[in-house]
Design a protein around this motif. Structure first.
Motif, PDB file in Angstrom:
ATOM      1  N   THR A  85       6.629   1.989  43.640  1.00 58.93           N
ATOM      2  CA  THR A  85       6.744   1.610  42.301  1.00 58.93           C
ATOM      3  C   THR A  85       6.131   0.679  41.793  1.00 58.93           C
ATOM      4  N   PRO A  86       4.858   0.614  41.128  1.00 57.96           N
ATOM      5  CA  PRO A  86       3.884  -0.596  41.028  1.00 57.96           C
ATOM      6  C   PRO A  86       4.716  -1.453  39.999  1.00 57.96           C
ATOM      7  N   GLY A  87       4.422  -2.665  40.199  1.00 58.19           N
ATOM      8  CA  GLY A  87       5.089  -3.868  39.401  1.00 58.19           C
ATOM      9  C   GLY A  87       4.297  -4.178  38.037  1.00 58.19           C
ATOM     10  N   GLY A  88       3.376  -3.472  37.618  1.00 58.31           N
ATOM     11  CA  GLY A  88       2.748  -3.992  36.428  1.00 58.31           C
ATOM     12  C   GLY A  88       1.318  -3.430  36.268  1.00 58.31           C
ATOM     13  N   ASN A  89       0.742  -3.834  35.116  1.00 61.07           N
ATOM     14  CA  ASN A  89      -0.692  -3.612  34.894  1.00 61.07           C
ATOM     15  C   ASN A  89      -1.442  -4.727  35.707  1.00 61.07           C
ATOM     16  N   VAL A  90      -2.665  -4.301  36.151  1.00 58.29           N
ATOM     17  CA  VAL A  90      -3.486  -5.463  36.874  1.00 58.29           C
ATOM     18  C   VAL A  90      -4.805  -5.079  36.274  1.00 58.29           C
ATOM     19  N   ARG A  91      -5.324  -6.077  35.584  1.00 59.28           N
ATOM     20  CA  ARG A  91      -6.891  -6.195  35.221  1.00 59.28           C
ATOM     21  C   ARG A  91      -7.656  -6.881  36.034  1.00 59.28           C
ATOM     22  N   ILE A  92      -8.791  -6.506  36.281  1.00 61.59           N
ATOM     23  CA  ILE A  92      -9.856  -7.079  37.376  1.00 61.59           C
ATOM     24  C   ILE A  92     -11.159  -7.246  36.685  1.00 61.59           C
ATOM     25  N   LYS A 101     -30.534  -8.290  45.948  1.00 63.17           N
ATOM     26  CA  LYS A 101     -31.677  -9.193  45.675  1.00 63.17           C
ATOM     27  C   LYS A 101     -31.897 -10.056  46.982  1.00 63.17           C
ATOM     28  N   GLU A 102     -33.126 -10.749  46.982  1.00 60.51           N
ATOM     29  CA  GLU A 102     -33.660 -11.467  48.073  1.00 60.51           C
ATOM     30  C   GLU A 102     -32.598 -12.649  48.142  1.00 60.51           C
ATOM     31  N   THR A 103     -32.266 -13.328  47.213  1.00 58.70           N
ATOM     32  CA  THR A 103     -31.429 -14.242  47.133  1.00 58.70           C
ATOM     33  C   THR A 103     -30.012 -13.975  47.256  1.00 58.70           C
ATOM     34  N   ASP A 104     -29.069 -14.879  47.856  1.00 54.90           N
ATOM     35  CA  ASP A 104     -27.618 -14.692  47.881  1.00 54.90           C
ATOM     36  C   ASP A 104     -27.058 -14.673  46.412  1.00 54.90           C
ATOM     37  N   ILE A 105     -26.268 -13.700  46.403  1.00 54.49           N
ATOM     38  CA  ILE A 105     -25.345 -13.659  44.989  1.00 54.49           C
ATOM     39  C   ILE A 105     -24.050 -13.641  45.138  1.00 54.49           C
ATOM     40  N   VAL A 106     -23.430 -14.388  44.240  1.00 51.79           N
ATOM     41  CA  VAL A 106     -22.050 -14.896  44.409  1.00 51.79           C
ATOM     42  C   VAL A 106     -21.254 -14.111  43.217  1.00 51.79           C
ATOM     43  N   ALA A 107     -20.271 -13.585  43.720  1.00 52.94           N
ATOM     44  CA  ALA A 107     -19.497 -12.615  42.468  1.00 52.94           C
ATOM     45  C   ALA A 107     -18.462 -13.677  42.089  1.00 52.94           C
ATOM     46  N   THR A 108     -17.929 -13.667  40.700  1.00 50.58           N
ATOM     47  CA  THR A 108     -16.709 -14.259  40.145  1.00 50.58           C
ATOM     48  C   THR A 108     -15.836 -13.248  39.866  1.00 50.58           C
ATOM     49  N   ILE A 109     -14.682 -13.385  40.494  1.00 47.10           N
ATOM     50  CA  ILE A 109     -13.577 -12.314  40.045  1.00 47.10           C
ATOM     51  C   ILE A 109     -12.469 -13.024  39.536  1.00 47.10           C
ATOM     52  N   THR A 110     -11.884 -12.379  38.651  1.00 53.34           N
ATOM     53  CA  THR A 110     -10.479 -12.829  37.934  1.00 53.34           C
ATOM     54  C   THR A 110      -9.735 -11.513  37.974  1.00 53.34           C
ATOM     55  N   ILE A 111      -8.210 -11.851  38.662  1.00 52.61           N
ATOM     56  CA  ILE A 111      -7.494 -10.787  38.742  1.00 52.61           C
ATOM     57  C   ILE A 111      -6.281 -11.414  37.646  1.00 52.61           C
ATOM     58  N   GLU A 112      -5.579 -10.556  36.736  1.00 56.84           N
ATOM     59  CA  GLU A 112      -4.791 -10.553  35.869  1.00 56.84           C
ATOM     60  C   GLU A 112      -3.584  -9.564  35.995  1.00 56.84           C
ATOM     61  N   ARG A 113      -2.591 -10.168  36.322  1.00 54.06           N
ATOM     62  CA  ARG A 113      -1.223  -9.285  36.683  1.00 54.06           C
ATOM     63  C   ARG A 113      -0.407  -9.267  35.369  1.00 54.06           C
ATOM     64  N   GLU A 114       0.014  -8.222  34.821  1.00 48.61           N
ATOM     65  CA  GLU A 114       1.086  -8.098  33.845  1.00 48.61           C
ATOM     66  C   GLU A 114       2.637  -7.396  34.409  1.00 48.61           C
ATOM     67  N   ASP A 115       3.404  -8.476  34.508  1.00 47.38           N
ATOM     68  CA  ASP A 115       4.573  -7.720  34.893  1.00 47.38           C
ATOM     69  C   ASP A 115       4.998  -6.677  34.138  1.00 47.38           C
ATOM     70  N   TYR A 116       5.515  -5.657  34.816  1.00 40.87           N
ATOM     71  CA  TYR A 116       5.966  -4.382  34.520  1.00 40.87           C
ATOM     72  C   TYR A 116       7.321  -4.388  33.981  1.00 40.87           C
ATOM     73  N   ASP A 117       7.812  -4.241  32.896  1.00 40.44           N
ATOM     74  CA  ASP A 117       9.109  -4.351  32.292  1.00 40.44           C
ATOM     75  C   ASP A 117       9.452  -3.128  31.584  1.00 40.44           C
ATOM     76  N   GLU A 118      10.460  -2.347  32.435  1.00 41.63           N
ATOM     77  CA  GLU A 118      10.712  -1.093  31.736  1.00 41.63           C
ATOM     78  C   GLU A 118      12.077  -1.159  30.733  1.00 41.63           C
ATOM     79  N   ASP A 119      12.115  -0.151  29.948  1.00 39.91           N
ATOM     80  CA  ASP A 119      13.242  -0.529  28.847  1.00 39.91           C
ATOM     81  C   ASP A 119      14.622  -0.143  29.326  1.00 39.91           C
TER      82      ASP A 119
END
Length: 254
Positions: free
Chosen positions: A195-202, A236-254
């Protein structure tokens, strides 16, 4: 006028507690927990709690659905609210949290210490995230990258997989695959209980040239779909760096 004398004692509906203030009287007792369930729906009572004209305790949802005549004489039961707010149980998964009785079922479905499936395709190993982290490192020889939720971090775009770990043992599997003539595919799998714990935004951002910036965003809902997200980073010929942000919203059921 509603009594608010309990407000300083209540940590909030649904909050998990790790202890009480010192000086309180404590005693181990045994009781049948069903007496703290709603007499209508049989679910654990949680504030607001009401008492019907027959003296039975009912939850707020059932009180709202009572027929007009049966609702006559129903009163707020502040004493029962104080009782259920001070009944705490341990998590069956062995985590350090102490939970209000009426939040036990929800917590155990979402507890990070609950059983999680190994995110490596075809593995099938199931364990808590603590054990799973060791399994990923030793059996699948995957490196671990510490990260913080809501904080961007950088990783080089190159083929391979790695485990992303938060300080609370939230785990994600980051995969980068070389795609013929396209570049690299970046995907992310959230490791979580059944049972997942909440929304995850990437958010994945990268730059292929001076002045160029591109971002891709996805969201995994509490229903667990999608469990994997994908974007393409051009080759690409040059190295590429990815910037990643993960946000997690705790799931709170009624």
């Amino acid at each position: 006028m509603e009594d608010t004398s309990n407000s300083n004692k209540r940590k909030g509906d649904g909050e998990q507690l790790q202890g009480r203030t010192s000086g309180c009287k404590r005693q181990n007792v045994s009781t049948v927990m069903e007496i703290f369930d709603c007499t209508v729906c049989s679910k654990p009572l949680r504030p607001p709690i009401f008492q019907c004209s027959k003296g039975n305790s009912i939850c707020g949802d059932c009180q709202e659905r009572l027929p007009l005549l049966e609702g006559i004489g129903v009163q707020r039961s502040y004493i029962m609210e104080r009782v259920v707010d001070n009944i705490f149980v341990s998590c069956k998964h062995g985590c350090s949290m102490t939970i209000a009785y009426y939040q036990k079922e929800k917590h155990e479905r979402q507890c990070p210490c609950g059983p999680c499936l190994c995110p490596v395709s075809g593995c099938g190993f199931v364990a808590s995230t603590t054990v799973l982290l060791d399994h990923l490192a030793t059996v699948h020889t995957l490196p671990t990258t510490p990260m913080e939720l809501f904080q961007p971090f950088q990783v080089p775009v190159q083929p391979g997989s790695r485990v992303l770990k938060t300080k609370y043992n939230r785990l994600f599997l980051l995969k980068m695959e070389a795609l013929e003539s396209y570049g690299h595919g970046v995907s992310l799998v959230c490791v979580q209980p059944e049972t997942p714990g909440g929304n995850v935004r990437i958010t994945v951002g990268f730059s292929c040239a001076p002045g160029h910036n591109q971002e891709s965003k996805w969201e995994m809902g509490p229903d667990g779909v999608p469990t994997e997200c994908l974007c393409i980073v051009p080759r690409k010929e040059t190295d590429i760096v990815a910037t990643i942000t993960i946000e997690r919203e705790d799931y709170d059921e009624d």
